[in-house]
Scaffold this active site. Structure first.
Site, PDB file in Angstrom:
ATOM      1  N   ASP A  30      42.482  48.553  38.606  1.00 42.93           N
ATOM      2  CA  ASP A  30      41.103  48.158  38.353  1.00 42.93           C
ATOM      3  C   ASP A  30      40.671  48.848  37.056  1.00 42.93           C
ATOM      4  O   ASP A  30      41.516  49.377  36.313  1.00 42.93           O
ATOM      5  CB  ASP A  30      40.195  48.474  39.546  1.00 42.93           C
ATOM      6  N   LYS A 181      37.472  41.906  39.689  1.00 46.30           N
ATOM      7  CA  LYS A 181      37.262  43.153  38.961  1.00 46.30           C
ATOM      8  C   LYS A 181      36.892  42.845  37.513  1.00 46.30           C
ATOM      9  O   LYS A 181      37.412  41.891  36.920  1.00 46.30           O
ATOM     10  CB  LYS A 181      38.537  43.997  39.002  1.00 46.30           C
ATOM     11  N   GLU A 236      28.892  45.195  41.108  1.00 47.64           N
ATOM     12  CA  GLU A 236      29.254  46.396  41.872  1.00 47.64           C
ATOM     13  C   GLU A 236      29.663  47.544  40.968  1.00 47.64           C
ATOM     14  O   GLU A 236      30.412  47.339  40.005  1.00 47.64           O
ATOM     15  CB  GLU A 236      30.396  46.005  42.810  1.00 47.64           C
ATOM     16  N   HIS A 312      32.542  48.819  52.404  1.00 48.69           N
ATOM     17  CA  HIS A 312      33.715  48.838  51.525  1.00 48.69           C
ATOM     18  C   HIS A 312      35.022  48.938  52.323  1.00 48.69           C
ATOM     19  O   HIS A 312      35.184  49.823  53.164  1.00 48.69           O
ATOM     20  CB  HIS A 312      33.604  50.050  50.583  1.00 48.69           C
TER      21      HIS A 312
HETATM   22 MG    MG Z   1      34.445  48.291  44.734  1.00 46.48          MG
END
Ligand code: MG
Length: 378
Positions: A30, A181, A236, A312
């Site tokens: 990520d 992402k 996010e 999450h």
């Molecule tokens: Mg996250």
């Protein structure tokens, strides 16, 4: 202090801890990898706790750690586990306090409470099994299914074609939303990937993005502004997880909801985030905040502030907790933990469905036993 009154109907007789290394099919990146702060992730360290009682019941709970921390969680759990023997497994709140005091010198957040989380979740599982109810029903469910979205297909190591294929597969399999992402060094790449996914899945499927804390405040403002036209479900972790004030400024400035909270390592940290107005959508993680007992405190506070909830990771636990939240939440779909359990959640119509199985409704698989690297029993 051990409970000894007439209301005590059962006692903990055994605890089994297992440290399990779950391999991932591909190395995961990520934005934290792209900024050089972390290496690609190749495995997840799982900590399982199995608690047995005099009455013949058994509870299963787990905690986890990504990258470093797994051996530390296991070591801490092993040290404090003896404190549970002889206790009433129904006294979960008192036992949480007892365990946190047993390790008080290492604090009340992070690794210490993440070790406690495995026990706490196992005790809730055991209690729901005693009642013969799915955990969500024991807690008081608002619904028997929860909206779900996929994350695992949208990482930054995947080329856009693969992200599009995975998004289409997810939607075809009955998943209701797609998160990808962002946080690429070139903002144009982020925008192009989001535009491509939006076009692929159409306007009827909710799309979210996740920057994994890698923008600074000016970059986050620019990106939030640029993303407004995509009508995203949320943005996010645009900022560092502990920049509550910065998140609050973004939440106030933009129409797109701001979601954060996954990195916070105690209910107390969530109190700070929520009271700062740092999230439109709160994203607690039960294993990370110390288990279900702590998660319920976060839920109560989030509800009191009229916030949305999107827990999450760890969907096997969070489907139950989200089902008990008053406002329609989202649960995050990751298939990563599937090999660890014999049972799998049913997904259809954009939602994840609770089963009638009591407790969490999961049993540890033979594959998980084979991946066990360390074990401890009392
Ligand atoms: Mg996250």
């Amino acid at each position: 202090m051990t409970a000894t009154g007439p209301a005590t109907v059962d006692r903990i007789t055994g605890v089994r801890l297992s440290s399990v290394t779950l391999p991932l099919p591909t190395a995961i990146s990520d934005a934290k990898v792209l900024t050089g702060r972390q290496q690609p992730m190749t495995e997840v360290a799982m900590l399982f706790a199995e608690i047995t009682s005099e009455a013949g019941l058994e509870g299963v709970g787990f905690s986890y750690s990504k990258r470093a921390g797994g051996p530390g969680q296991f070591a801490h759990a092993r040290e404090i586990a003896p404190a549970l023997i002889g206790e009433d497994p129904s006294d979960i709140a008192r036992l949480w306090d007892k365990l946190v005091w047993a390790g008080a010198s290492v604090g009340r957040s992070g690794l210490s409470v993440q070790a406690i989380a495995a026990f706490d979740i196992a005790l809730w599982d055991l209690k729901a099994k005693r009642a013969g109810l799915p955990l969500a029903k024991l807690l008081g469910a608002h619904r028997d299914s929860v909206r779900c979205y996929n994350t695992s297909g949208g990482f930054l190591h995947a080329p856009v074609e693969e992200v599009l294929d995975r998004a289409a597969e997810s939607v075809a399999s009955g998943i209701g939303g797609i998160k990808i992402k962002v946080g690429h060094p070139d903002p144009a790449t982020d925008l192009a990937r989001v535009a491509a996914v939006r076009e692929k899945i159409g306007d009827g499927v909710t799309l979210m993005v996740d920057a994994n804390q890698q923008w600074d405040r000016p970059a986050a403002r620019r990106m939030c502004r640029a993303f407004e036209r995509f009508d995203l479900g949320w943005i996010e972790e645009p900022l560092d997880a502990y920049d509550f004030e910065g998140h609050a400024q973004l939440a106030a400035a933009f129409d797109t909801p701001i979601a954060t909270g996954e990195m916070l390592a105690s209910a107390g940290e969530h109190v700070q985030l929520i009271t700062a107005g740092g999230a439109d959508i709160v994203q607690p993680d039960a294993p990370r905040v110390g288990g279900i007992t702590q998660f319920l405190k976060v839920m109560a506070l989030a509800d009191a502030r009229h916030l949305q909830l999107a827990p999450h990771f760890a969907m096997e636990i969070h489907v139950h907790l989200a089902a008990a939240y008053p406002r329609e939440p989202w649960v995050e779909h990751f298939e990563w933990l599937d090999p660890l359990f014999d049972e799998h959640l049913e997904i259809a119509g954009g939602r994840m469905h609770l089963s009638a199985r009591p407790g969490l409704g999961v049993t540890i698989s033979e594959q998980a036993r084979a991946w066990t690297v360390e074990e401890f029993r009392i």
